[in-house]
Design a protein around this motif. Sequence first.
Motif, PDB file in Angstrom:
ATOM      1  N   ALA A 131       5.490  49.063 102.371  1.00 33.70           N
ATOM      2  CA  ALA A 131       5.298  49.860 101.158  1.00 33.70           C
ATOM      3  C   ALA A 131       6.608  50.501 100.712  1.00 33.70           C
ATOM      4  CB  ALA A 131       4.235  50.927 101.405  1.00 33.70           C
ATOM      5  N   GLY A 132       6.758  50.641  99.401  1.00 33.82           N
ATOM      6  CA  GLY A 132       7.912  51.331  98.850  1.00 33.82           C
ATOM      7  C   GLY A 132       9.208  50.569  98.981  1.00 33.82           C
ATOM      8  N   ARG A 133       9.169  49.254  98.888  1.00 37.50           N
ATOM      9  CA  ARG A 133      10.380  48.436  98.967  1.00 37.50           C
ATOM     10  C   ARG A 133      10.492  47.549  97.740  1.00 37.50           C
ATOM     11  NH1 ARG A 133      13.209  50.154 103.247  1.00 37.50           N
ATOM     12  NH2 ARG A 133      14.011  48.119 103.865  1.00 37.50           N
ATOM     13  N   ILE A 134      11.729  47.259  97.369  1.00 39.95           N
ATOM     14  CA  ILE A 134      11.953  46.211  96.377  1.00 39.95           C
ATOM     15  C   ILE A 134      12.461  44.998  97.141  1.00 39.95           C
ATOM     16  CG2 ILE A 134      13.154  45.533  94.280  1.00 39.95           C
ATOM     17  CD1 ILE A 134      13.495  48.414  93.574  1.00 39.95           C
ATOM     18  N   VAL A 135      11.688  43.924  97.090  1.00 40.64           N
ATOM     19  CA  VAL A 135      12.015  42.741  97.877  1.00 40.64           C
ATOM     20  C   VAL A 135      12.477  41.624  96.951  1.00 40.64           C
ATOM     21  CG1 VAL A 135      11.145  41.053  99.535  1.00 40.64           C
ATOM     22  CG2 VAL A 135      10.205  43.374  99.500  1.00 40.64           C
ATOM     23  N   GLY A 136      13.681  41.126  97.192  1.00 43.42           N
ATOM     24  CA  GLY A 136      14.162  39.994  96.410  1.00 43.42           C
ATOM     25  C   GLY A 136      13.734  38.696  97.064  1.00 43.42           C
ATOM     26  N   VAL A 137      13.226  37.765  96.245  1.00 33.00           N
ATOM     27  CA  VAL A 137      12.868  36.449  96.767  1.00 33.00           C
ATOM     28  C   VAL A 137      13.894  35.466  96.236  1.00 33.00           C
ATOM     29  CG1 VAL A 137      11.098  34.670  96.880  1.00 33.00           C
ATOM     30  CG2 VAL A 137      10.438  37.072  96.740  1.00 33.00           C
ATOM     31  N   VAL A 138      14.677  34.895  97.168  1.00 36.05           N
ATOM     32  CA  VAL A 138      15.823  34.096  96.771  1.00 36.05           C
ATOM     33  C   VAL A 138      15.748  32.727  97.432  1.00 36.05           C
ATOM     34  CG1 VAL A 138      18.345  33.962  96.931  1.00 36.05           C
ATOM     35  CG2 VAL A 138      17.243  36.163  96.518  1.00 36.05           C
ATOM     36  N   GLY A 139      16.118  31.702  96.663  1.00 29.81           N
ATOM     37  CA  GLY A 139      16.119  30.355  97.222  1.00 29.81           C
ATOM     38  C   GLY A 139      16.436  29.349  96.142  1.00 29.81           C
ATOM     39  N   PRO A 140      16.760  28.127  96.534  1.00 31.78           N
ATOM     40  CA  PRO A 140      17.136  27.117  95.533  1.00 31.78           C
ATOM     41  C   PRO A 140      15.948  26.717  94.658  1.00 31.78           C
ATOM     42  CG  PRO A 140      16.926  26.119  97.706  1.00 31.78           C
ATOM     43  CD  PRO A 140      16.804  27.603  97.901  1.00 31.78           C
ATOM     44  N   ASN A 141      16.225  25.957  93.601  1.00 32.09           N
ATOM     45  CA  ASN A 141      15.152  25.448  92.750  1.00 32.09           C
ATOM     46  C   ASN A 141      14.208  24.596  93.587  1.00 32.09           C
ATOM     47  OD1 ASN A 141      16.153  26.565  90.415  1.00 32.09           O
ATOM     48  ND2 ASN A 141      17.457  24.801  89.989  1.00 32.09           N
ATOM     49  N   GLY A 142      12.928  24.739  93.351  1.00 30.98           N
ATOM     50  CA  GLY A 142      11.965  23.942  94.099  1.00 30.98           C
ATOM     51  C   GLY A 142      11.701  24.472  95.492  1.00 30.98           C
ATOM     52  N   ALA A 143      12.167  25.691  95.760  1.00 29.40           N
ATOM     53  CA  ALA A 143      11.967  26.264  97.090  1.00 29.40           C
ATOM     54  C   ALA A 143      10.551  26.804  97.256  1.00 29.40           C
ATOM     55  CB  ALA A 143      12.984  27.370  97.336  1.00 29.40           C
ATOM     56  N   GLY A 144       9.814  26.891  96.162  1.00 30.79           N
ATOM     57  CA  GLY A 144       8.445  27.391  96.250  1.00 30.79           C
ATOM     58  C   GLY A 144       8.323  28.878  95.983  1.00 30.79           C
ATOM     59  N   LYS A 145       9.299  29.458  95.286  1.00 30.17           N
ATOM     60  CA  LYS A 145       9.249  30.899  95.023  1.00 30.17           C
ATOM     61  C   LYS A 145       8.082  31.247  94.105  1.00 30.17           C
ATOM     62  CE  LYS A 145      13.463  30.928  93.263  1.00 30.17           C
ATOM     63  NZ  LYS A 145      13.903  29.518  93.389  1.00 30.17           N
ATOM     64  N   THR A 146       8.004  30.541  92.973  1.00 28.88           N
ATOM     65  CA  THR A 146       6.900  30.790  92.045  1.00 28.88           C
ATOM     66  C   THR A 146       5.566  30.427  92.694  1.00 28.88           C
ATOM     67  OG1 THR A 146       8.334  30.393  90.151  1.00 28.88           O
ATOM     68  CG2 THR A 146       5.979  30.233  89.769  1.00 28.88           C
ATOM     69  N   THR A 147       5.564  29.323  93.450  1.00 24.97           N
ATOM     70  CA  THR A 147       4.339  28.929  94.161  1.00 24.97           C
ATOM     71  C   THR A 147       3.877  30.051  95.085  1.00 24.97           C
ATOM     72  OG1 THR A 147       5.092  26.642  94.098  1.00 24.97           O
ATOM     73  CG2 THR A 147       3.332  27.157  95.635  1.00 24.97           C
ATOM     74  N   LEU A 148       4.835  30.683  95.762  1.00 29.03           N
ATOM     75  CA  LEU A 148       4.478  31.762  96.687  1.00 29.03           C
ATOM     76  C   LEU A 148       3.764  32.892  95.947  1.00 29.03           C
ATOM     77  CD1 LEU A 148       4.606  33.163  99.457  1.00 29.03           C
ATOM     78  CD2 LEU A 148       6.821  34.106  98.772  1.00 29.03           C
ATOM     79  N   ILE A 149       4.345  33.348  94.833  1.00 31.16           N
ATOM     80  CA  ILE A 149       3.696  34.498  94.192  1.00 31.16           C
ATOM     81  C   ILE A 149       2.388  34.091  93.517  1.00 31.16           C
ATOM     82  CG2 ILE A 149       5.838  35.833  93.973  1.00 31.16           C
ATOM     83  CD1 ILE A 149       5.791  35.352  91.047  1.00 31.16           C
ATOM     84  N   LYS A 150       2.309  32.846  93.044  1.00 31.73           N
ATOM     85  CA  LYS A 150       1.031  32.418  92.467  1.00 31.73           C
ATOM     86  C   LYS A 150      -0.035  32.294  93.542  1.00 31.73           C
ATOM     87  CE  LYS A 150       2.548  30.400  88.178  1.00 31.73           C
ATOM     88  NZ  LYS A 150       2.782  29.192  87.372  1.00 31.73           N
ATOM     89  N   ALA A 151       0.370  31.840  94.712  1.00 38.14           N
ATOM     90  CA  ALA A 151      -0.591  31.744  95.818  1.00 38.14           C
ATOM     91  C   ALA A 151      -1.065  33.139  96.210  1.00 38.14           C
ATOM     92  CB  ALA A 151       0.048  31.037  97.003  1.00 38.14           C
ATOM     93  N   ILE A 152      -0.140  34.093  96.243  1.00 40.79           N
ATOM     94  CA  ILE A 152      -0.523  35.464  96.605  1.00 40.79           C
ATOM     95  C   ILE A 152      -1.546  36.002  95.613  1.00 40.79           C
ATOM     96  CG2 ILE A 152       0.322  37.836  96.822  1.00 40.79           C
ATOM     97  CD1 ILE A 152       2.973  36.652  97.826  1.00 40.79           C
ATOM     98  N   MET A 153      -1.385  35.627  94.345  1.00 40.38           N
ATOM     99  CA  MET A 153      -2.313  36.129  93.329  1.00 40.38           C
ATOM    100  C   MET A 153      -3.596  35.324  93.246  1.00 40.38           C
ATOM    101  SD  MET A 153       0.035  37.340  90.222  1.00 40.38           S
ATOM    102  CE  MET A 153       0.799  35.756  90.170  1.00 40.38           C
ATOM    103  N   GLY A 154      -3.733  34.332  94.119  1.00 42.28           N
ATOM    104  CA  GLY A 154      -4.968  33.563  94.125  1.00 42.28           C
ATOM    105  C   GLY A 154      -5.071  32.565  92.993  1.00 42.28           C
ATOM    106  N   LEU A 155      -3.931  32.180  92.404  1.00 42.02           N
ATOM    107  CA  LEU A 155      -3.976  31.229  91.294  1.00 42.02           C
ATOM    108  C   LEU A 155      -3.941  29.792  91.788  1.00 42.02           C
ATOM    109  CD1 LEU A 155      -1.471  32.970  88.844  1.00 42.02           C
ATOM    110  CD2 LEU A 155      -3.951  32.994  88.738  1.00 42.02           C
ATOM    111  N   LEU A 156      -3.652  29.592  93.076  1.00 43.34           N
ATOM    112  CA  LEU A 156      -3.534  28.234  93.602  1.00 43.34           C
ATOM    113  C   LEU A 156      -4.439  28.088  94.815  1.00 43.34           C
ATOM    114  CD1 LEU A 156       0.351  27.866  93.590  1.00 43.34           C
ATOM    115  CD2 LEU A 156      -1.237  26.874  91.968  1.00 43.34           C
TER     116      LEU A 156
END
Lengths: 273, 429
Positions: A54-79
């Motif tokens: 709690a109370g952190r700003i977390v940067g998600v960093v990685g190359p294109n196609g690393a699954g960054k957007t997939t990760l946050i969409k999965a967390i939100m239950g969109l996938l």
Amino acid sequence: MIPQGEQGSADEGRPNLPDSSLGADRPLPLSVRSLTVSYDRKAVLWNVDLDVFAGRIVGVVGPNGAGKTTLIKAIMGLLPLQSGTILINGKPLKKQPGAIGYVPQRESVDWDFPVTVHDVVMMGTYGTLGLFRRPGRKQREICRRSLDQVHMSSYAHRQISNLSGGQQQRVFLARALAQEADLYLMDEPFAGVDAATEAAIIELLRTQRDTGRTILVIHHDLQSVADYFDDVLLLNRHVVAYGPVGDVFTVENLRTTYGGKLAVLPEHANGET
Amino acid sequence: MNAGLPVFLSISDIAESTGFGEQMRRFWTMSDPAVRTAVAGTILLGLTCGMLGCFVVLRRMSLLGDSLGHAVLPGVCAGFLVTQTKHIGWIFTGAVLSALLAAGVISLIHGRTRLKADAAMGLVLSGFYGLGVVMLTRLQRLPLGNQSGLNRFLFGQASAISAQELAIMAALAGLVFIVVLLTYKELAATCFDLEFATASGIPTRAIHYLLMLLVAIAIVISIQAVGIVLLSAMLIIPAATAHLLTDRLKVMIVLSMVFGAVSGVAGANLSFLKSSLPTGPFIVAVLLLFFVLAFLFSPRYGLFTRLYGRRVQRRQSLADRIIKALAESRSGTELTAADLAATLQVSQTEATAAINMLRHDELIEVAGTGFRLTPGGVEYADALRRNERLWKAFLEREGELAGQLFDPDTDDIERVLGAEMIRELEGGT
């Protein structure tokens, strides 16, 4: 590489992990266990474990196609998940709809849509408002406050197609603020905005963090990672490294994350080159 | 199938021999109960389709509306087969089920295969419609088939709506209105940003199927008067027209409903003028007329409006540059049109047009072979210079004015900068 002269004090923003005794009785805002997501049998995310404090700003960093957007969409239950569990504040998201605030990429919507800035921000309140209920005074107040926080109040009744890129981004932030969530996921909020807007956004994120909110930000500019984030998640289909920026944001870890694709190493990465 | 569209109910027949004016009078006085039913029916379907069409178009599902519209044909035929008569309850039920089945098949193909949505919709549209035409052909060979009047479901016949059918239509339309009012915010949010809506806890999947169901109902309401072939026009054109005219969703919905209702009645009227004219094509013709007008003359997005606006703007800014050029050479000799065109690097025709405008406004006057500023023109030139100075000052100090928002289209720069700063600037020069 642009030299950044007066940045010697990067240490002051460097966080320590919160006391484990402190957070022991409160569930983590986000806890991911052995998450695997695949498209057409090809794993995009593989065996991801992640505990966000709690109370952190977390940067998600990685190359294109690393699954960054997939990760946050999965967390939100969109996938659909192939395996794994995701707990938000110790409970599955399904039991607490609207617990996550979301800032998608700007290109994800049609900006010619016939709505005003105010209407869009108001949509942030719909999820928790519930079916059939119409937004009332309370929601308008939330909306006004959110617009104030991103300095867009005077644009409230403008149609959204008349906004610049930075303004569009601020509208999305205001909409997320109107969700009044504890956990925020942001997909490249700094993409295509000018320096002034970028500074304003990071300032806003810090204010939110200081009130105890937790923010996950997908980010591309490695130069600013050390300045902006408390923790960093280096992602390339699986978790390469995760922890406080000072410990994790190292040249060696970046090499592992990006493979040979990283031409220029950021100045603030730790470790000898 | 297109040839010899059968004639239904006889209002048009009776008055076949009487003239155009007589028919118009009969229609608009509405003394004939059949005309009243037809008008009420087309208004209802116009309002319903206009309203739902907005969500369909904004969700980029126009092709889906088209597919569902065509997909009702097998259902209509099946409904007829069940009863062997034109019992409207069964036909409506068959149509709704058929449309929902088509919607389900589309999402199945789209979701479970690698095929994209457009391919899935094209497949379902042609497949269902083809099946429907086969069924229709078979039906017409049946003893009862010829009187079945199923043909009119293809191109629509407003005058064929019976009082009983009108009651069903009204009930269904009322249901659609209430549901849309109740779920307006969910529908709007899902249309604007599906992912965000889902993430924020709106049951978007349920909303999607609800919208499908509503569209199926709207289609069923419209089959009689508009016909299956042109049904999608009723969903798409009013909404598309309204989208060109406004930037507010609620205004768009109201406009779209008005377009739908007006063209419904106008189409019914046109098809009433002569017997055996189908209603659907006339409704679509009127809708298209609205669309073309909006496309060309919409105050903000019309083709002509924009071209004309750009021309006016160009001429105005050229005129301003001419004033500046004349003001700078005021001490010296007058400038001719050719001189001005050369200095400003524009063609002589363009320069002459701008000069004529300025002469008309009495900002410049003829002096010898060339032109010079009138006293009014001198004043205008000063105003221009002042504005330019304020603009520069604004841009220089934009950083410190970060909180200050400025829109050059609508705001007066002097008001934005404030009297104090203007005094400061005036003093500084």
